[in-house]
Design an enzyme around this catalytic site. Structure first.
Site, PDB file in Angstrom:
ATOM      1  N   GLY A  12       0.787  -1.240   0.000  1.00 12.08           N
ATOM      2  CA  GLY A  12       0.000   0.000   0.000  1.00 12.08           C
ATOM      3  C   GLY A  12       0.812   1.280   0.000  1.00 12.08           C
ATOM      4  O   GLY A  12       0.312   2.327   0.385  1.00 12.08           O
ATOM      5  N   SER A  13       2.061   1.205  -0.454  1.00 12.87           N
ATOM      6  CA  SER A  13       2.852   2.455  -0.463  1.00 12.87           C
ATOM      7  C   SER A  13       2.265   3.472  -1.450  1.00 12.87           C
ATOM      8  O   SER A  13       2.296   4.671  -1.200  1.00 12.87           O
ATOM      9  CB  SER A  13       4.327   2.176  -0.775  1.00 12.87           C
ATOM     10  OG  SER A  13       4.534   1.911  -2.145  1.00 12.87           O
ATOM     11  N   ASN A  14       1.715   3.001  -2.553  1.00  7.75           N
ATOM     12  CA  ASN A  14       1.077   3.934  -3.502  1.00  7.75           C
ATOM     13  C   ASN A  14      -0.184   4.544  -2.908  1.00  7.75           C
ATOM     14  O   ASN A  14      -0.443   5.735  -3.083  1.00  7.75           O
ATOM     15  CB  ASN A  14       0.767   3.239  -4.832  1.00  7.75           C
ATOM     16  CG  ASN A  14       1.974   3.205  -5.741  1.00  7.75           C
ATOM     17  OD1 ASN A  14       2.350   4.212  -6.343  1.00  7.75           O
ATOM     18  ND2 ASN A  14       2.634   2.053  -5.818  1.00  7.75           N
ATOM     19  N   LYS A  66     -17.065 -14.314  -8.404  1.00  9.96           N
ATOM     20  CA  LYS A  66     -16.472 -12.987  -8.620  1.00  9.96           C
ATOM     21  C   LYS A  66     -17.536 -11.903  -8.793  1.00  9.96           C
ATOM     22  O   LYS A  66     -17.377 -10.783  -8.316  1.00  9.96           O
ATOM     23  CB  LYS A  66     -15.576 -13.062  -9.861  1.00  9.96           C
ATOM     24  CG  LYS A  66     -14.707 -11.844 -10.038  1.00  9.96           C
ATOM     25  CD  LYS A  66     -13.712 -12.056 -11.167  1.00  9.96           C
ATOM     26  CE  LYS A  66     -12.361 -11.607 -10.712  1.00  9.96           C
ATOM     27  NZ  LYS A  66     -11.264 -12.090 -11.487  1.00  9.96           N
ATOM     28  N   ARG A  92      -5.742  -9.036  -8.279  1.00 14.15           N
ATOM     29  CA  ARG A  92      -6.822  -9.810  -8.887  1.00 14.15           C
ATOM     30  C   ARG A  92      -7.150  -9.247 -10.247  1.00 14.15           C
ATOM     31  O   ARG A  92      -7.009  -8.035 -10.455  1.00 14.15           O
ATOM     32  CB  ARG A  92      -8.082  -9.634  -8.046  1.00 14.15           C
ATOM     33  CG  ARG A  92      -8.488 -10.783  -7.297  1.00 14.15           C
ATOM     34  CD  ARG A  92      -9.476 -10.442  -6.222  1.00 14.15           C
ATOM     35  NE  ARG A  92      -8.979 -11.037  -5.016  1.00 14.15           N
ATOM     36  CZ  ARG A  92      -9.030 -12.342  -4.794  1.00 14.15           C
ATOM     37  NH1 ARG A  92      -9.627 -13.150  -5.636  1.00 14.15           N
ATOM     38  NH2 ARG A  92      -8.499 -12.850  -3.711  1.00 14.15           N
ATOM     39  N   ASN A 108      -5.033   1.699 -13.401  1.00 15.61           N
ATOM     40  CA  ASN A 108      -4.064   0.828 -12.747  1.00 15.61           C
ATOM     41  C   ASN A 108      -2.661   1.384 -12.961  1.00 15.61           C
ATOM     42  O   ASN A 108      -2.409   2.039 -13.973  1.00 15.61           O
ATOM     43  CB  ASN A 108      -4.158  -0.580 -13.356  1.00 15.61           C
ATOM     44  CG  ASN A 108      -3.175  -1.555 -12.728  1.00 15.61           C
ATOM     45  OD1 ASN A 108      -3.002  -1.583 -11.501  1.00 15.61           O
ATOM     46  ND2 ASN A 108      -2.504  -2.342 -13.548  1.00 15.61           N
ATOM     47  N   HIS A 110       1.261   0.088 -13.311  1.00 16.52           N
ATOM     48  CA  HIS A 110       2.026  -1.130 -13.563  1.00 16.52           C
ATOM     49  C   HIS A 110       3.524  -0.794 -13.595  1.00 16.52           C
ATOM     50  O   HIS A 110       3.929   0.149 -14.270  1.00 16.52           O
ATOM     51  CB  HIS A 110       1.590  -1.747 -14.897  1.00 16.52           C
ATOM     52  CG  HIS A 110       2.307  -3.032 -15.180  1.00 16.52           C
ATOM     53  ND1 HIS A 110       2.007  -4.210 -14.536  1.00 16.52           N
ATOM     54  CD2 HIS A 110       3.351  -3.304 -16.004  1.00 16.52           C
ATOM     55  CE1 HIS A 110       2.824  -5.153 -14.954  1.00 16.52           C
ATOM     56  NE2 HIS A 110       3.644  -4.637 -15.847  1.00 16.52           N
TER      57      HIS A 110
HETATM   58  C1  GRF Z   1       3.451  -1.310  -7.511  1.00 11.17           C
HETATM   59  O1  GRF Z   1       4.742  -1.568  -7.983  1.00 11.17           O
HETATM   60  C2  GRF Z   1       2.456  -1.247  -8.630  1.00 11.17           C
HETATM   61  O2  GRF Z   1       3.011  -0.774  -9.818  1.00 11.17           O
HETATM   62  C3  GRF Z   1       2.056  -2.696  -8.794  1.00 11.17           C
HETATM   63  O3  GRF Z   1       2.021  -3.185  -7.490  1.00 11.17           O
HETATM   64  C4  GRF Z   1       2.927  -2.466  -6.675  1.00 11.17           C
HETATM   65  C5  GRF Z   1       2.180  -2.002  -5.468  1.00 11.17           C
HETATM   66  O4  GRF Z   1       3.022  -1.461  -4.510  1.00 11.17           O
HETATM   67  N1  GRF Z   1       0.817  -2.799  -9.510  1.00 11.17           N
HETATM   68  P1  GRF Z   1       2.419  -0.815  -3.203  1.00 11.17           P
HETATM   69  O5  GRF Z   1       1.508  -1.863  -2.544  1.00 11.17           O
HETATM   70  O6  GRF Z   1       1.652   0.406  -3.592  1.00 11.17           O
HETATM   71  O7  GRF Z   1       3.589  -0.504  -2.332  1.00 11.17           O
END
Ligand code: GRF
Length: 190
Positions: A12-14, A66, A92, A108, A110
């Protein structure tokens, strides 16, 4: 103010960075209203607690399929008037239910320069392939795996002899810079 929910499965760092961006002036057009995780062990839940953001664990095991699982998610999102849905480490494949409800408003991030290195381990795959550069991509979600229309992407260099950990850090730093920026731009258009 555009209401955003984040869907995550892990660290969850993002997610945390998006919340911080709304507090430190990097973003002003959107608000992170809610975190939804599909795993009770997701560290993202701890981060949400510390940040004072509402967080819910929706366990797919509690639903027959789902469709039922995603219907529950939609019900929660609609109750909160969520306008944009941001995946951040959600492990998922999004099903047709959620996709059809949020198509064009579901994005998303990536950790590779799509269409290069799609799939679960974009960083590791690029590293193993020995390429000199990889990247980060933010895209709309469609039926495929990391195939939706690209909104924004940036290249990230892989230095000679660079360790995998260092590459991960470099990629995350780019993610944390560009995800709030892209959400801010999308929010402006909303
Ligand atoms: C990130 O590298 C994102 O690009 C990928 O999953 C990772 C999630 O990292 N889809 P975090 O959980 O936000 O730290």
């Amino acid at each position: 103010m555009v209401k955003v929910a984040v869907l995550a499965s892990g660290s969850g760092s993002n997610f945390e960075n998006l919340v911080l961006a709304t507090k430190d002036g990097r973003a002003s057009k959107f608000q992170i209203e809610l975190l939804i995780v599909d795993k009770g062990s997701a560290f993202a839940l701890e981060r949400a607690k510390k940040l004072g953001v509402e967080a819910l664990h929706i366990d797919p095991k509690g639903y027959v399929d789902k469709n039922a699982f995603e219907s529950k998610i939609i019900e929660i999102l609609e109750k909160k008037d969520i306008q944009l849905l941001a995946l951040a480490g959600y492990m998922r494949i999004v099903g047709e239910k959620l996709l059809n409800r949020y198509r064009g408003r579901l994005i998303n991030i990536h950790p590779a320069y799509l269409p290069e290195f799609p799939g679960k381990d974009g960083i590791g795959d690029a590293f193993k392939a020995g390429v000199k550069e990889t990247g980060v991509t933010i895209h709309f979600v469609d039926e495929g795996i990391d195939t939706g229309e690209i909104i924004y992407q940036e290249r990230v260099k892989i230095d000679e002899g660079m360790e995998l950990e260092a590459l991960k850090e470099r990629i995350h730093a780019v993610e944390h810079r560009i995800y709030p920026m892209v959400l801010e731009n999308l929010s402006e258009k909303n």
